[in-house]
Design a protein around this motif. Structure first.
Motif, PDB file in Angstrom:
ATOM      1  N   SER B  30       0.821  -1.199   0.000  1.00 48.21           N
ATOM      2  CA  SER B  30       0.000   0.000   0.000  1.00 48.21           C
ATOM      3  C   SER B  30       0.865   1.262   0.000  1.00 48.21           C
ATOM      4  O   SER B  30       0.668   2.173  -0.807  1.00 48.21           O
ATOM      5  CB  SER B  30      -0.918  -0.030   1.220  1.00 48.21           C
ATOM      6  OG  SER B  30      -1.739   1.090   1.230  1.00 48.21           O
ATOM      7  N   ASP B  37      -1.295   3.716   5.092  1.00 50.27           N
ATOM      8  CA  ASP B  37      -2.328   2.860   5.644  1.00 50.27           C
ATOM      9  C   ASP B  37      -2.097   2.650   7.126  1.00 50.27           C
ATOM     10  O   ASP B  37      -1.298   1.808   7.531  1.00 50.27           O
ATOM     11  CB  ASP B  37      -2.336   1.514   4.910  1.00 50.27           C
ATOM     12  CG  ASP B  37      -3.587   0.736   5.224  1.00 50.27           C
ATOM     13  OD1 ASP B  37      -4.324   1.163   6.120  1.00 50.27           O
ATOM     14  OD2 ASP B  37      -3.834  -0.280   4.565  1.00 50.27           O
ATOM     15  N   HIS B  79     -11.178   2.201   2.249  1.00 47.78           N
ATOM     16  CA  HIS B  79      -9.977   3.036   2.270  1.00 47.78           C
ATOM     17  C   HIS B  79      -9.664   3.563   0.873  1.00 47.78           C
ATOM     18  O   HIS B  79      -9.307   4.727   0.701  1.00 47.78           O
ATOM     19  CB  HIS B  79      -8.801   2.204   2.791  1.00 47.78           C
ATOM     20  CG  HIS B  79      -7.592   3.018   3.108  1.00 47.78           C
ATOM     21  ND1 HIS B  79      -7.628   4.137   3.910  1.00 47.78           N
ATOM     22  CD2 HIS B  79      -6.296   2.896   2.712  1.00 47.78           C
ATOM     23  CE1 HIS B  79      -6.419   4.657   4.002  1.00 47.78           C
ATOM     24  NE2 HIS B  79      -5.596   3.932   3.290  1.00 47.78           N
ATOM     25  N   GLY B  94      -7.756   5.913   7.664  1.00 44.14           N
ATOM     26  CA  GLY B  94      -7.201   4.780   8.409  1.00 44.14           C
ATOM     27  C   GLY B  94      -7.715   4.728   9.836  1.00 44.14           C
ATOM     28  O   GLY B  94      -8.080   3.669  10.348  1.00 44.14           O
ATOM     29  N   ILE B 208      -3.810  -1.648  -2.876  1.00 42.21           N
ATOM     30  CA  ILE B 208      -4.544  -1.792  -1.611  1.00 42.21           C
ATOM     31  C   ILE B 208      -5.344  -3.093  -1.596  1.00 42.21           C
ATOM     32  O   ILE B 208      -5.663  -3.603  -0.529  1.00 42.21           O
ATOM     33  CB  ILE B 208      -5.441  -0.581  -1.290  1.00 42.21           C
ATOM     34  CG1 ILE B 208      -6.478  -0.384  -2.361  1.00 42.21           C
ATOM     35  CG2 ILE B 208      -4.636   0.681  -1.057  1.00 42.21           C
ATOM     36  CD1 ILE B 208      -7.632   0.427  -1.842  1.00 42.21           C
TER      37      ILE B 208
END
Lengths: 365, 321
Positions: B30, B37, B79, B94, B208
Motif C-alpha cells: 500500500s 495505511d 480506504h 485509516g 490496496i
C-alpha cells in the motif's frame, strides 16, 4: 471567488456528512435486528431525559472538549496529533503526582496545581514527537501513535512499581486526599437549594473546559501566535518568507495541543475516579479526532461536537443497559462520523460545490 | 539458558512474527504505491473476526480464511474509495477504519454468537493445524540440528510458511517485474506513471487490494492459527507494530522479515520472562513491550540510518487537465 457560500461550507457540509453517518448507523442497527427508532428513543431518554442523564452527558462532554481542542489546535498548524490518548494518560500521572504528594488545604489550589501538572505532563509527551517532526521530519502521525503505546507501558509501570499502595493487587494509585476532591455540579445546585443530577460525575472542570474553548478561540484568531500557527498550517513556505520559524511554531502548537489533552485528566482522574487507574482515558483521546473533525476545528464547533459525543457516549451506556445492543455501537458511529466528515469530505463537498456553481451561473445569465 | 529454551523462544518468536510479517508486507504494497495505511490494525481485526466466525459456523477453516480475506478487502475498498477516488485524507480514513472494525466485530459477534463479542472456541477442522515436515521424526534425535528442524522449522501452520514465502515473492514482484516498477513509481512520482499512459488509480487500487488480502491472511492466522477463536480487540496493537516494522524495514521486503522477527522475538522474550534481571538493573516486561515502539521512534528520528518513506505517500493524485 469561493465556490460555495460560507454557510454551506461551515454548516451544510458537516450536517450532510453527519446525516449520512447516522443513516448508515441506523442500517447497522437494523442489520443486527434492532429498531433504530427505539434505540434513538432509549438514547435520548437516557442521556437527555433527566438531570441524571445530563450529569453524565456533560461529564463526557468535558473530556471530549479537552481532547477535541487538542486535535484542533494541532490541526491549525496542519499537524495531525493522534497522540491525545497518550498525552491524556500522562496528564493523569501529572494530576496524581500533584494530588498525592502535596498536602493541599483547598480544592481550588489543588485544581490549579493539578491543571498545571496535567498540562505539563501532556505537553512533555507531545514535545518529543513535535521536535522530531520539526527538526528531523519524522512523521508526527507515526510518532504520536508510537508514543500512545509507550505511554501505556509507562503508566502501567508507574502504577505497578511506584504509585500502587503497599499490599494492593490492583494496578491503581491510592485514593486522593479529601482536600483535593473537586466540587460536583450537583453540590453547587444543592447549595442553591435545587436538586440536580444527584450521583453524577460532572464537576467544576466543565467550566474549565468552557474557558479553554474561549482561550483557544482567542489564541487562534486573536493572537500573534495563533496567526503564526495558521500561517504555518496553510503554507510552510509562505510562513518562512514572513519570518515565522516553522520549528518554533510546530513545537509550540504541539505543546499547547498536548497540554490541552493532558488537562482532560483533571476531569476524569481528579474529578471522577479520584485516583489514577490503568487505562483511565478510555479512548477519549481518539474521540477528540472525531470531535475536532466534526467541529471544523473551531472551538464552538468542538463544543457542539463534544456535546453530541457526550450524548452518544451516555446514550450508548443506556443502550447496553436496556437493550441488547452492545455499547460498541458508539464506536461504529464514531468511526462513521470520522469517515464521512473527515475522509469522505470530498464526496459530499464536490456535488454541493457543483450545485452552487451551477445555480450562480443560472443567476448570472 | 540451554538450547531447548532458546529453541522454544525462537519457536514462539516465529509464531508471533507471522501476523506481523503478513501485515507488514500488506502495508508495504500500500505505502509503496503512495497510499498511507494506518488501518492495518482494523483490517486484521475484521479478518480475524470473519475468519473465526465463518470457521465456527461452517467448521471449515478454509472457508474461514476466505471470509477473513473478504472482510479485510471490504475495509480496503472503503480506504480506496476515501483516499483514491474521493481524494480524502488517508490518515483520517485509516483511523476511521480501525474504529469501524473495533466496533463492528463486537456488534456482529454479539449478534451472531451472543458471547459478549467472542466467537466459540474453534476445534479440529476449524483451525489450522501444525504441519509436520518430512523427516522431522527421523531427524529429531540428532543433536542441535534435530531439534532445530523438528521444533523450529517444522510444526507450524500453513500460514506461517505462506508468510515466509511472501517475502521473496514480494521482493521479486516489486524489483523484478514491470508491475513492481510501476508500483514503486506510482509511490514516488505518480505523474510520470500517468504520462506513460498507466492508470494511477488502477495501480493504487490493485496495491490496496493486495494489502487487503495479506491483512486477511494475518487476521485469519491470529484467530485460527495462533489462537482458537476470536476475542474482542485480539489484534492488540499488532497492526501498529507491523507499521513500525515497515518503517524499521525502510519499506523493503527483506528488511520486513528482519524487523518483524526482531519484534516477534521481543514479544516472545517478554512473554517468557516477566522481568529480566541484568544484575545492575531489572528490566520490567512493560519495557520489553514498549521496545518496538521506542526502537521505531529512534529509527524515525534518523539517528540510526534514515527511514525515508515513498515520496508521494499520503498525497492523493490529481490528474492535470
Amino acid at each position: 471567488m469561493d465556490k460555495m457560500p460560507k454557510w454551506a461550507d461551515v454548516i451544510l457540509t458537516p450536517l450532510i456528512s453527519l446525516v449520512l453517518a447516522f443513516a448508515i448507523s441506523a442500517l447497522v442497527i437494523l442489520a443486527i435486528g434492532e429498531s433504530p427508532w427505539e434505540a434513538l428513543k432509549t438514547m435520548v431518554t437516557g442521556a437527555l431525559g433527566s438531570s441524571y442523564g445530563w450529569g453524565f452527558t456533560l461529564y463526557y462532554t468535558t473530556n471530549f472538549i479537552f481532547t477535541g481542542l487538542a486535535v484542533a489546535v494541532a490541526y491549525h498548524a496542519s499537524l495531525f496529533n493522534i497522540g491525545g490518548e497518550g498525552q491524556a494518560g500522562l496528564g493523569g500521572l501529572g494530576v496524581a503526582i500533584m494530588c498525592l504528594f502535596i498536602p493541599w488545604t483547598h480544592w481550588s489550589l489543588a485544581l490549579i496545581a493539578a491543571s498545571l501538572g496535567a498540562a505539563a505532563f501532556g505537553a512533555a509527551w507531545a514535545f518529543i514527537p513535535a521536535v522530531l517532526q520539526a527538526k528531523r521530519g519524522s512523521h508526527i502521525v507515526i510518532t504520536t501513535i508510537m508514543f500512545n503505546f509507550i505511554a501505556a507501558a509507562l503508566l502501567n509501570w508507574a502504577l505497578v512499581n511506584w504509585l500502587r499502595p503497599v499490599g494492593s493487587m490492583d494496578p491503581a494509585s491510592a485514593n486522593f486526599p479529601e482536600a483535593t476532591h473537586l466540587p460536583k455540579i450537583t453540590d453547587m445546585f444543592a447549595a442553591l437549594g435545587i436538586e440536580w443530577g444527584t450521583h453524577t460525575p460532572v464537576n467544576v472542570t466543565f467550566f474549565v473546559a468552557l474557558l479553554a474553548c474561549v482561550a483557544v478561540w482567542a489564541l487562534i484568531w486573536r493572537s500573534k501566535l495563533g496567526y503564526e500557527i495558521r500561517a504555518l498550517g496553510r503554507s510552510e513556505t509562505a510562513a518562512r518568507y514572513a519570518g515565522i520559524s516553522p520549528v518554533r511554531v510546530t513545537v509550540i502548537a504541539m505543546l499547547i495541543s498536548g497540554g490541552l489533552a493532558g488537562m482532560m485528566a483533571t476531569n476524569n482522574v481528579m474529578g471522577e475516579a479520584e485516583r489514577l487507574v490503568l487505562n483511565n482515558v478510555e479512548g477519549a483521546g481518539f474521540i477528540g479526532i472525531a470531535v475536532a473533525l466534526m467541529g471544523r476545528n473551531h472551538p464552538v464547533g468542538v463544543l457542539l461536537a463534544a456535546l453530541l459525543f457526550g450524548f452518544l457516549y451516555q446514550g450508548g451506556g443506556e443502550l447496553a443497559l436496556w437493550t441488547s445492543i452492545p455499547r460498541e455501537l458508539i464506536i461504529v458511529i464514531q468511526a462513521l462520523v470520522i469517515l464521512f466528515t473527515g475522509a469522505l469530505d470530498n464526496m459530499v463537498r464536490a456535488p454541493l460545490e457543483a450545485f452552487f456553481v451551477a445555480r450562480r451561473k443560472r443567476g448570472d445569465a | 539458558m540451554d538450547i531447548n529454551t532458546i529453541i522454544q523462544i525462537l519457536d514462539s518468536a516465529v509464531r508471533l512474527m507471522t501476523p506481523l510479517l503478513l501485515a507488514c508486507l500488506a502495508g508495504l504494497y500500500s505505502e509503496r504505491s503512495g497510499v498511507f495505511d494506518i488501518g492495518l490494525e482494523g483490517k486484521m481485526l475484521m479478518a480475524a473476526f470473519s475468519a473465526a466466525a465463518v470457521a465456527a459456523l461452517t467448521g471449515s477453516v478454509w472457508l474461514g480464511l476466505l471470509a477473513g480475506i473478504a472482510g479485510s478487502l471490504m475495509l480496503s475498498l472503503v480506504h480506496g474509495l476515501a483516499s483514491i477516488t474521493f481524494r480524502g485524507n488517508q490518515l483520517i480514513s485509516g483511523v476511521a477504519i480501525n474504529f469501524l472494525a473495533s466496533g463492528l466485530t463486537v456488534l456482529l459477534g454479539q449478534k451472531i454468537f451472543a458471547l459478549g463479542g467472542r466467537t466459540p472456541s474453534l476445534t479440529g477442522g476449524g483451525r489450522f493445524g501444525a504441519i509436520r515436515l518430512p523427516f522431522a521424526e527421523t531427524l529429531e534425535p540428532v543433536p542441535v540440528i534435530g531439534p532445530i528442524y523438528a521444533d523450529l522449522i517444522s510444526g507450524h501452520s500453513i500460514l506461517v510458511y505462506v508468510a515466509f514465502l511472501c517475502v521473496p515473492l514480494t521482493w521479486w514482484l516489486l524489483f523484478r517485474t514491470r508491475f513492481g516498477l510501476r508500483l514503486r513509481a506510482v509511490g514516488e512520482n505518480p505523474a510520470s506513471v500517468d504520462t506513460a499512459g498507466v492508470s494511477v488509480t488502477r495501480l493504487r487500487y490493485v496495491a490496496i487490494g493486495i494489502c487487503g488480502v495479506l491483512c486477511g491472511l494475518a487476521g485469519a492466522y491470529l484467530a485460527t492459527g495462533l489462537g482458537a477463536g476470536f476475542v474482542k480487540e485480539m489484534t492488540a496493537g499488532r497492526g501498529f507494530i507491523a507499521l513500525a516494522a515497515l518503517i524499521f524495514a525502510k519499506w523493503r521486503p527483506w528488511g520486513a522479515l528482519f524487523a518483524t522477527f526482531l519484534f516477534g522475538l521481543l514479544e516472545a522474550i517478554a512473554g517468557r520472562f516477566p522481568s529480566i534481571d541484568l544484575g545492575i538493573i531489572t528490566v520490567p516486561s512493560m519495557f520489553m513491550n514498549a521496545l518496538p515502539y521506542i526502537l521505531t521512534v529512534i529509527i524515525l528520528a534518523g539517528f540510526v540510518g534514515r527511514a525515508i518513506p515513498p515520496r508521494a505517500g499520503g498525497e492523493p493524485y490529481v490528474k492535470e487537465r
